[in-house]
Design a protein around this motif. Structure first.
Motif, PDB file in Angstrom:
ATOM      1  N   GLY A 297      47.170   5.707 -45.778  1.00  0.00           N
ATOM      2  CA  GLY A 297      46.129   6.086 -44.833  1.00  0.00           C
ATOM      3  C   GLY A 297      44.976   6.843 -45.458  1.00  0.00           C
ATOM      4  N   ALA A 298      45.075   7.147 -46.741  1.00  0.00           N
ATOM      5  CA  ALA A 298      44.002   7.858 -47.448  1.00  0.00           C
ATOM      6  C   ALA A 298      43.962   7.326 -48.873  1.00  0.00           C
ATOM      7  N   LEU A 299      43.489   6.114 -49.039  1.00  0.00           N
ATOM      8  CA  LEU A 299      43.510   5.451 -50.334  1.00  0.00           C
ATOM      9  C   LEU A 299      42.531   6.121 -51.297  1.00  0.00           C
ATOM     10  N   PRO A 300      42.985   6.492 -52.490  1.00  0.00           N
ATOM     11  CA  PRO A 300      42.136   7.233 -53.433  1.00  0.00           C
ATOM     12  C   PRO A 300      41.289   6.329 -54.317  1.00  0.00           C
ATOM     13  N   PHE A 301      40.541   5.428 -53.672  1.00  0.00           N
ATOM     14  CA  PHE A 301      39.721   4.476 -54.418  1.00  0.00           C
ATOM     15  C   PHE A 301      38.330   4.417 -53.812  1.00  0.00           C
ATOM     16  N   ARG A 302      37.368   4.049 -54.642  1.00  0.00           N
ATOM     17  CA  ARG A 302      36.006   3.886 -54.151  1.00  0.00           C
ATOM     18  C   ARG A 302      35.906   2.701 -53.196  1.00  0.00           C
ATOM     19  N   THR A 303      34.913   2.738 -52.348  1.00  0.00           N
ATOM     20  CA  THR A 303      34.624   1.624 -51.452  1.00  0.00           C
ATOM     21  C   THR A 303      34.380   0.352 -52.265  1.00  0.00           C
ATOM     22  N   ALA A 304      34.887  -0.769 -51.759  1.00  0.00           N
ATOM     23  CA  ALA A 304      34.689  -2.087 -52.384  1.00  0.00           C
ATOM     24  C   ALA A 304      35.218  -2.139 -53.811  1.00  0.00           C
ATOM     25  N   SER A 305      36.448  -1.653 -54.016  1.00  0.00           N
ATOM     26  CA  SER A 305      37.054  -1.650 -55.349  1.00  0.00           C
ATOM     27  C   SER A 305      37.926  -2.866 -55.637  1.00  0.00           C
ATOM     28  N   PHE A 306      38.362  -3.592 -54.588  1.00  0.00           N
ATOM     29  CA  PHE A 306      39.349  -4.651 -54.766  1.00  0.00           C
ATOM     30  C   PHE A 306      38.921  -5.953 -54.087  1.00  0.00           C
ATOM     31  N   ASP A 307      39.433  -7.047 -54.649  1.00  0.00           N
ATOM     32  CA  ASP A 307      39.204  -8.368 -54.061  1.00  0.00           C
ATOM     33  C   ASP A 307      40.310  -8.744 -53.082  1.00  0.00           C
ATOM     34  N   VAL A 308      41.524  -8.235 -53.332  1.00  0.00           N
ATOM     35  CA  VAL A 308      42.705  -8.545 -52.523  1.00  0.00           C
ATOM     36  C   VAL A 308      43.528  -7.269 -52.368  1.00  0.00           C
ATOM     37  N   VAL A 309      44.087  -7.059 -51.169  1.00  0.00           N
ATOM     38  CA  VAL A 309      45.079  -6.010 -50.943  1.00  0.00           C
ATOM     39  C   VAL A 309      46.296  -6.669 -50.304  1.00  0.00           C
ATOM     40  N   CYS A 310      47.494  -6.285 -50.762  1.00  0.00           N
ATOM     41  CA  CYS A 310      48.708  -6.914 -50.252  1.00  0.00           C
ATOM     42  C   CYS A 310      49.802  -5.872 -50.082  1.00  0.00           C
ATOM     43  N   SER A 311      50.773  -6.207 -49.245  1.00  0.00           N
ATOM     44  CA  SER A 311      51.896  -5.304 -49.015  1.00  0.00           C
ATOM     45  C   SER A 311      53.074  -6.109 -48.476  1.00  0.00           C
ATOM     46  N   ALA A 312      54.175  -6.094 -49.211  1.00  0.00           N
ATOM     47  CA  ALA A 312      55.400  -6.765 -48.772  1.00  0.00           C
ATOM     48  C   ALA A 312      56.345  -5.718 -48.203  1.00  0.00           C
ATOM     49  N   TYR A 313      56.328  -5.568 -46.900  1.00  0.00           N
ATOM     50  CA  TYR A 313      57.157  -4.591 -46.188  1.00  0.00           C
ATOM     51  C   TYR A 313      56.825  -3.156 -46.588  1.00  0.00           C
ATOM     52  N   GLY A 314      55.648  -2.902 -47.093  1.00  0.00           N
ATOM     53  CA  GLY A 314      55.289  -1.554 -47.503  1.00  0.00           C
ATOM     54  C   GLY A 314      54.358  -0.895 -46.504  1.00  0.00           C
ATOM     55  N   ALA A 315      54.573   0.352 -46.216  1.00  0.00           N
ATOM     56  CA  ALA A 315      53.682   1.225 -45.454  1.00  0.00           C
ATOM     57  C   ALA A 315      53.532   0.832 -43.980  1.00  0.00           C
ATOM     58  N   VAL A 316      53.091  -0.379 -43.681  1.00  0.00           N
ATOM     59  CA  VAL A 316      52.693  -0.738 -42.318  1.00  0.00           C
ATOM     60  C   VAL A 316      53.792  -0.481 -41.282  1.00  0.00           C
ATOM     61  N   PRO A 317      55.056  -0.840 -41.521  1.00  0.00           N
ATOM     62  CA  PRO A 317      56.063  -0.585 -40.475  1.00  0.00           C
ATOM     63  C   PRO A 317      56.354   0.896 -40.260  1.00  0.00           C
ATOM     64  N   PHE A 318      55.926   1.744 -41.173  1.00  0.00           N
ATOM     65  CA  PHE A 318      56.343   3.144 -41.157  1.00  0.00           C
ATOM     66  C   PHE A 318      55.249   4.113 -40.726  1.00  0.00           C
ATOM     67  N   VAL A 319      54.068   3.604 -40.371  1.00  0.00           N
ATOM     68  CA  VAL A 319      52.955   4.480 -40.011  1.00  0.00           C
ATOM     69  C   VAL A 319      52.730   4.462 -38.506  1.00  0.00           C
ATOM     70  N   ALA A 320      52.354   5.642 -37.974  1.00  0.00           N
ATOM     71  CA  ALA A 320      52.119   5.760 -36.541  1.00  0.00           C
ATOM     72  C   ALA A 320      50.790   5.139 -36.131  1.00  0.00           C
ATOM     73  N   ASP A 321      49.834   5.094 -37.060  1.00  0.00           N
ATOM     74  CA  ASP A 321      48.497   4.578 -36.756  1.00  0.00           C
ATOM     75  C   ASP A 321      48.128   3.470 -37.743  1.00  0.00           C
ATOM     76  N   PRO A 322      48.602   2.244 -37.502  1.00  0.00           N
ATOM     77  CA  PRO A 322      48.305   1.171 -38.450  1.00  0.00           C
ATOM     78  C   PRO A 322      46.817   0.844 -38.542  1.00  0.00           C
ATOM     79  N   VAL A 323      46.070   1.049 -37.468  1.00  0.00           N
ATOM     80  CA  VAL A 323      44.640   0.738 -37.514  1.00  0.00           C
ATOM     81  C   VAL A 323      43.935   1.618 -38.550  1.00  0.00           C
ATOM     82  N   ALA A 324      44.359   2.874 -38.655  1.00  0.00           N
ATOM     83  CA  ALA A 324      43.764   3.756 -39.669  1.00  0.00           C
ATOM     84  C   ALA A 324      44.021   3.220 -41.070  1.00  0.00           C
ATOM     85  N   VAL A 325      45.215   2.694 -41.304  1.00  0.00           N
ATOM     86  CA  VAL A 325      45.527   2.090 -42.603  1.00  0.00           C
ATOM     87  C   VAL A 325      44.673   0.851 -42.820  1.00  0.00           C
TER      88      VAL A 325
END
Length: 268
Positions: free
Chosen positions: A123-151
């Motif tokens: 929910g607080a990624l330590p990277f500059r804006t527009a740093s990546f071409d692709v972001v992926c997650s296999a069962y990571g983070a999303v099921p465990f956060v109360a506010d997925p929209v913030a992520v």
């Protein structure tokens, strides 16, 4: 739900509200405590440099949900021991593996490789804006956060225009069934529409594990609210070669009801 417990006492399982701070604290502690057992039990299935989307065994080498990754900057969220990131590196990508758990990243160091490792909250990624071409997650983070929209909004921020965001979670329909691999896991036992989080708490009532339920419709609306366009929703079928059980996942259940949902999104 969770499969591993503190060696000193078994927590109480319940359904109750759990906010951002409590969910994050519980997830960090749970994965730090249970990373060793998780990697020991599932390391052979996951491999050291394989990209698996879930317990069914759907492999990114076959699915190609990320598209061509050669030469791209890729962020893996909830990377664990960075198995997926090593596969990405072997395809010519420039991956970064991020996880909340220090102990999971220690396993990444144990396995080795040249993938950069970052310990941080999704929910607080330590990277500059527009740093990546692709972001992926296999069962990571999303099921465990109360506010997925913030992520999702953080993911959108660090993605370049047109970038792809692909994540897998437990299929929402599974929340209506007991988390059991045998026949007892085939009968509806709860309302699919009950969004109350699943919580395991200690004797003081403090959460040690939290998982959040969202319906399919909720997930789609969250994706849109996060600034993405949903390109595909993949529900992997259980393959004939996979005879193993993984928690509540099993060939018996996998041949009858979906266990994983993979959301393929593009930055709007």
């Amino acid at each position: 739900m969770s499969q591993y417990f503190d060696e000193h006492s078994e927590p109480e399982a319940t359904r109750r509200d759990a906010g951002d701070a409590e969910s994050t604290r519980a997830s960090r502690g749970w994965w730090d405590r249970n990373a060793d057992e998780y990697q020991n039990e599932h390391g052979a299935f996951l491999g050291d440099d394989r990209f698996v989307w879930g317990p069914e065994g759907l492999d990114e080498a076959e699915a190609r949900l990320l598209g061509e990754v050669k030469g791209l900057d890729v962020l893996e969220i909830g990377a664990g021991a960075a198995q997926c990131s090593r596969w990405l590196a072997a395809q010519g990508a420039r991956p970064v593996a991020l996880d909340l758990s220090h102990r999971q990243l220690q396993h990444a160091l144990r396995i080795g490789g040249d993938v950069p490792l970052v310990e941080a909250d999704a929910g607080a990624l330590p990277f500059r804006t527009a740093s990546f071409d692709v972001v992926c997650s296999a069962y990571g983070a999303v099921p465990f956060v109360a506010d997925p929209v913030a992520v999702f909004r953080e993911v959108r921020r660090v993605l370049r225009p047109g970038g792809r965001w692909v994540f897998s979670v437990t299929h929402p329909i599974r929340w209506a069934f007991p988390d059991e691999p045998g026949p007892e896991g085939l009968s509806v036992a709860a309302s699919y529409f009950d969004r109350t989080p699943y919580v395991e708490q200690d004797e003081r009532g403090e959460a040690v594990y939290v998982e959040h339920h969202r319906t399919i419709g909720d997930r789609v609306r969250d994706v849109v609210a996060g600034g993405f366009r949903l390109v595909d929703l993949v529900e992997p079928e259980w393959p004939a070669w996979n005879s193993q059980e993984w928690g509540g996942w099993s060939p018996l259940r996998g041949n009858l009801i979906p266990g994983t949902a993979i959301f393929v999104c593009e930055r709007a």
